[in-house]
Design a protein around this motif. Structure first.
Motif, PDB file in Angstrom:
ATOM      1  N   ARG A  34       0.882  -1.307  -0.083  1.00 53.61           N
ATOM      2  CA  ARG A  34       0.197  -0.030  -0.087  1.00 53.61           C
ATOM      3  C   ARG A  34       0.864   1.324  -0.046  1.00 53.61           C
ATOM      4  O   ARG A  34       0.565   2.362  -0.657  1.00 53.61           O
ATOM      5  N   ARG A  35       1.868   1.192   0.599  1.00 52.22           N
ATOM      6  CA  ARG A  35       2.942   2.476   0.811  1.00 52.22           C
ATOM      7  C   ARG A  35       3.689   2.513  -0.397  1.00 52.22           C
ATOM      8  O   ARG A  35       4.892   1.912  -0.133  1.00 52.22           O
ATOM      9  N   ASP A  36       3.361   3.110  -1.326  1.00 54.91           N
ATOM     10  CA  ASP A  36       4.334   3.139  -2.503  1.00 54.91           C
ATOM     11  C   ASP A  36       5.527   3.863  -2.367  1.00 54.91           C
ATOM     12  O   ASP A  36       6.421   3.663  -3.149  1.00 54.91           O
ATOM     13  N   ASP A  37       5.542   4.961  -1.456  1.00 52.98           N
ATOM     14  CA  ASP A  37       6.600   5.765  -1.333  1.00 52.98           C
ATOM     15  C   ASP A  37       7.761   4.802  -0.791  1.00 52.98           C
ATOM     16  O   ASP A  37       8.824   4.927  -1.069  1.00 52.98           O
ATOM     17  N   ARG A  38       7.497   3.813  -0.006  1.00 56.55           N
ATOM     18  CA  ARG A  38       8.392   2.924   0.600  1.00 56.55           C
ATOM     19  C   ARG A  38       8.940   1.952  -0.371  1.00 56.55           C
ATOM     20  O   ARG A  38      10.172   1.711  -0.607  1.00 56.55           O
ATOM     21  N   LEU A  39       8.056   1.517  -1.282  1.00 59.89           N
ATOM     22  CA  LEU A  39       8.510   0.627  -2.472  1.00 59.89           C
ATOM     23  C   LEU A  39       9.487   1.343  -3.451  1.00 59.89           C
ATOM     24  O   LEU A  39      10.388   0.638  -3.946  1.00 59.89           O
ATOM     25  N   HIS A  40       9.202   2.488  -3.829  1.00 64.02           N
ATOM     26  CA  HIS A  40       9.980   3.316  -4.617  1.00 64.02           C
ATOM     27  C   HIS A  40      11.417   3.519  -3.889  1.00 64.02           C
ATOM     28  O   HIS A  40      12.374   3.098  -4.598  1.00 64.02           O
ATOM     29  N   VAL A  57       7.666  -2.145  -9.413  1.00 63.17           N
ATOM     30  CA  VAL A  57       6.962  -1.977  -8.115  1.00 63.17           C
ATOM     31  C   VAL A  57       5.441  -1.506  -8.452  1.00 63.17           C
ATOM     32  O   VAL A  57       5.045  -0.959  -9.565  1.00 63.17           O
ATOM     33  N   HIS A  58       4.614  -1.832  -7.824  1.00 63.87           N
ATOM     34  CA  HIS A  58       3.109  -1.413  -7.715  1.00 63.87           C
ATOM     35  C   HIS A  58       2.575  -1.362  -6.579  1.00 63.87           C
ATOM     36  O   HIS A  58       2.472  -2.139  -5.665  1.00 63.87           O
ATOM     37  N   LYS A  59       1.702   0.013  -6.315  1.00 57.96           N
ATOM     38  CA  LYS A  59       0.977  -0.092  -5.273  1.00 57.96           C
ATOM     39  C   LYS A  59      -0.139  -0.835  -5.063  1.00 57.96           C
ATOM     40  O   LYS A  59      -1.023  -1.144  -6.060  1.00 57.96           O
ATOM     41  N   LEU A  60      -0.627  -1.710  -4.022  1.00 56.02           N
ATOM     42  CA  LEU A  60      -1.540  -2.414  -4.073  1.00 56.02           C
ATOM     43  C   LEU A  60      -2.067  -2.797  -2.527  1.00 56.02           C
ATOM     44  O   LEU A  60      -1.285  -3.127  -1.864  1.00 56.02           O
ATOM     45  N   ASP A  61      -3.405  -2.735  -2.606  1.00 59.97           N
ATOM     46  CA  ASP A  61      -4.219  -2.971  -1.408  1.00 59.97           C
ATOM     47  C   ASP A  61      -4.733  -4.476  -1.586  1.00 59.97           C
ATOM     48  O   ASP A  61      -5.849  -4.435  -2.557  1.00 59.97           O
ATOM     49  N   VAL A  62      -4.332  -5.393  -0.849  1.00 62.75           N
ATOM     50  CA  VAL A  62      -4.786  -6.724  -1.223  1.00 62.75           C
ATOM     51  C   VAL A  62      -6.451  -6.841  -0.770  1.00 62.75           C
ATOM     52  O   VAL A  62      -6.907  -7.923  -1.124  1.00 62.75           O
ATOM     53  N   ASN A  63      -6.904  -5.774  -0.230  1.00 57.97           N
ATOM     54  CA  ASN A  63      -8.334  -5.794   0.051  1.00 57.97           C
ATOM     55  C   ASN A  63      -9.111  -5.322  -1.356  1.00 57.97           C
ATOM     56  O   ASN A  63     -10.549  -5.324  -1.206  1.00 57.97           O
ATOM     57  N   ASP A  64      -8.504  -4.863  -2.011  1.00 56.80           N
ATOM     58  CA  ASP A  64      -9.097  -4.379  -3.382  1.00 56.80           C
ATOM     59  C   ASP A  64      -8.782  -5.627  -4.083  1.00 56.80           C
ATOM     60  O   ASP A  64      -7.658  -5.796  -5.025  1.00 56.80           O
ATOM     61  N   HIS A  65      -9.789  -6.403  -4.303  1.00 58.83           N
ATOM     62  CA  HIS A  65      -9.602  -7.930  -5.104  1.00 58.83           C
ATOM     63  C   HIS A  65      -9.160  -7.689  -6.625  1.00 58.83           C
ATOM     64  O   HIS A  65      -8.640  -8.388  -7.201  1.00 58.83           O
TER      65      HIS A  65
END
Length: 248
Positions: A34-40, A57-65
């Protein structure tokens, strides 16, 4: 070699350290959280240390199926194909049942089990299409028995995850698609950094080294670090409840 690996929940803790250790072993990576700043930031670190690797890298909330399926398909295309997918994203929230915090327990249940189910569905869609791949579920030693108070729901979700993995492993027994369940013991991470003196806890890098070794070996099930968690898991599984209550 499983060249291309996707890791969910990769912005911190076990997921971020897995990314570092798999990169050091020469794996291309797709990292989501979810935290794409940390991913980058993590991507920059990994590319600086390993310029020969491809890291997306991809921003992703696993609750957004729906997004889970979209991101997995996109990462698969970006890397040529995903050879291994690690279902790692999870929450540690929780409260004793009946104490007014259904919201926290529900969020943990939805993320740790339903979110993981979505990831497994999306991963298996890719793997079934090519009849190849390695699906890894990060469970917990808490999955071995039901646990009290703030970890009741968390332990139940990890047990459910382990059962989901075992059912899939049974279905695929003898076939090219492999399924592993990893049961980490007490490993220092962002999820438990507020806990000061947990017995038997190991540093993140040490614990993740054991996780990565078990994944690379494609063990069907592994308690990590093996000592003391393999024997302790057996004790936890069979201890009578009064004894178990004194132990935890």
């Amino acid at each position: 070699m499983r060249r291309n690996i996707l890791i969910t929940g990769a912005s911190a803790g076990l997921g971020a350290e897995m990314a570092r250790q798999f990169a050091a072993k020469g794996h291309n990576l797709a990292l989501t959280a979810r935290r794409d700043d940390r991913l980058h930031s993590l991507r920059k670190e990994l590319i600086a240390d390993h310029p020969q690797l491809e890291v997306v890298v991809h921003k992703l909330d696993v609750n957004d199926h729906d997004q889970v399926f979209e991101v997995f398909r996109k990462a698969d295309a970006e890397l040529g194909q995903l050879d291994r997918i690690i279902v790692n994203a999870g929450l540690g929230k929780g409260a004793p049942l009946g104490t007014g915090r259904f919201d926290a327990n529900r969020q943990t249940a939805m993320t740790n089990f339903v979110g993981a189910l979505a990831q497994a569905e999306a991963a298996m869609e890719l793997f079934r299409a090519r009849n190849a791949g390695h699906l890894v579920f990060i469970s917990s030693v808490s999955a071995v028995r039901g646990l009290p108070k703030t970890v009741t729901t968390y332990a139940a979700t990890k047990a459910g995850l382990a059962s989901l993995a075992e059912g899939l492993r049974l279905e695929l027994l003898g076939k090219p698609i492999k399924v592993s369940t990893i049961f980490p013991g007490y490993i220092r991470s962002e999820m438990n950094e507020h806990v000061a003196n947990t017995p038997l806890i190991v540093d993140t890098a040490v614990g993740v080294r054991a996780i990565v070794a078990a994944i690379e070996a494609e063990k069907p099930k592994a308690y990590v670090p093996s000592w003391p968690w393999s024997p302790l898991a057996r004790v936890f599984r069979y201890a009578p409840l009064p004894l178990l209550k004194r132990m935890i």
